[in-house]
Design an enzyme around this catalytic site. Structure first.
Site, short mmCIF file in Angstrom:
data_model
loop_
_atom_site.label_atom_id
_atom_site.label_comp_id
_atom_site.label_asym_id
_atom_site.label_seq_id
_atom_site.Cartn_x
_atom_site.Cartn_y
_atom_site.Cartn_z
CG ASP A 128 -9.23 1.30 -11.00
OD1 ASP A 128 -10.16 1.88 -11.59
OD2 ASP A 128 -9.30 0.13 -10.60
CG ASP A 178 -1.99 1.01 1.24
OD1 ASP A 178 -1.82 2.04 0.56
OD2 ASP A 178 -3.01 0.80 1.92
#
Length: 290
Positions: free
Chosen positions: A179, A156
């Site tokens: 995204d 992350d």
């Protein structure tokens, strides 16, 4: 860099599986029950970030890994890979020099990253992704082309920025084709948000460049609005709009396919400005869930 930075076709084992010879001499794929996908490679959720109550901009997925990618993960991860585990990171120790370092969040199969590393060997690239085939492919490309200025981080990026990187340690941030989360109810998952930029600004040196690119027009508009409104960044374009594609960002195969279909790619190039308050508090854990 030549066009040789492409992924060769190989036998495709399943996720984390290893190649073995069947009785007929052909290749089959086996993995013992409970055996980690890559014992010496990237770990699944190394910092336990999925226990945090926080909205994420990425969706981990299990994908097929080729034999070459699996070999690179096993062989090269201890040398050039790191898990985002929340422990403080010394970039000088990580790269073995004091060269400037840029952070790239999301690199796909790594071909563009490898090209940029080859064109600018005096800049370290800390490339973050959770896609195992891409991690293996980028390690493979770095090995094949002698690119010692790439480090591949698994996990992350928020935890990397928040807990592992020291202030003013980065000379750039690259976010290419993130995204777009096109559904309105998912817009909160988009990476480029005010909270993320506030966190990133604490790790970027004054003058560092933030470079984003997307072929999703609504996301490009949001990026432009959010970056323009943020006090820690200024647009490098006198007109205040999108930037031409810089020469250092290669045209990827994915991007080329989009352009062939008539997609418009927008680049955004912003500069980290000198902070007015050097003691401004860090944000809480970027983009808390409701």
């Amino acid at each position: 860099m030549s066009d040789s930075l492409h992924t060769p076709e190989e036998p495709r084992p399943g996720p984390g599986e290893q190649l073995a010879h069947a009785h007929d001499g052909s290749l089959r794929h086996t993995r013992a029950k409970g055996e980690p996908r890559f014992p010496d490679g990237p770990k699944a959720d190394p910092a336990g970030s999925h226990f945090e109550r926080r909205i994420r901009s990425f969706q981990p997925r299990r994908s097929r890994v080729t034999a070459g990618q699996a070999d690179a993960l096993q062989r090269l991860w201890p040398k050039w890979g790191l898990d985002i585990d929340g422990h403080a990171l010394d970039l000088t120790e990580l790269f073995g020099n004091t060269h400037p370092v840029v952070l790239e969040i999301g690199f796909g199969m790594g071909e563009a990253t490898a090209r940029m590393a080859a064109e600018d060997p005096d800049t370290g690239i800390l490339a973050v992704d959770v896609h195992t085939p891409g991690q293996g492919n980028l390690l493979n490309l770095a090995d094949q082309h002698g690119l010692t200025n790439i480090r591949v981080a698994n996990g992350d990026a928020i935890i990397l920025l928040r807990e592992m990187l020291p202030p003013d340690s980065l000379d750039g941030l690259r976010v290419y084709f993130p995204d777009p989360w096109p559904k309105k109810r998912h817009h909160k998952r988009r990476l480029i948000q005010p909270e993320f930029l506030t966190l990133a600004a604490t790790r970027l040196r004054p003058g560092a460049l933030v470079h984003c690119a997307t072929d999703w027009e609504p996301y490009a508009e949001q990026m432009l609005d959010v970056l323009t409104a943020h006090p820690d960044f200024e647009n490098t374009q006198p007109t205040g709009g999108y930037a031409p594609r810089p020469g250092f960002r290669p045209l990827t195969r994915f991007e080329g396919q989009g352009l062939d279909k008539g997609h418009v790619v927008n680049d955004l190039l912003f500069r980290r400005v000198q902070p007015r308050d050097q003691h401004r508090d860090l944000p809480p854990s970027a983009t808390e869930a409701d």
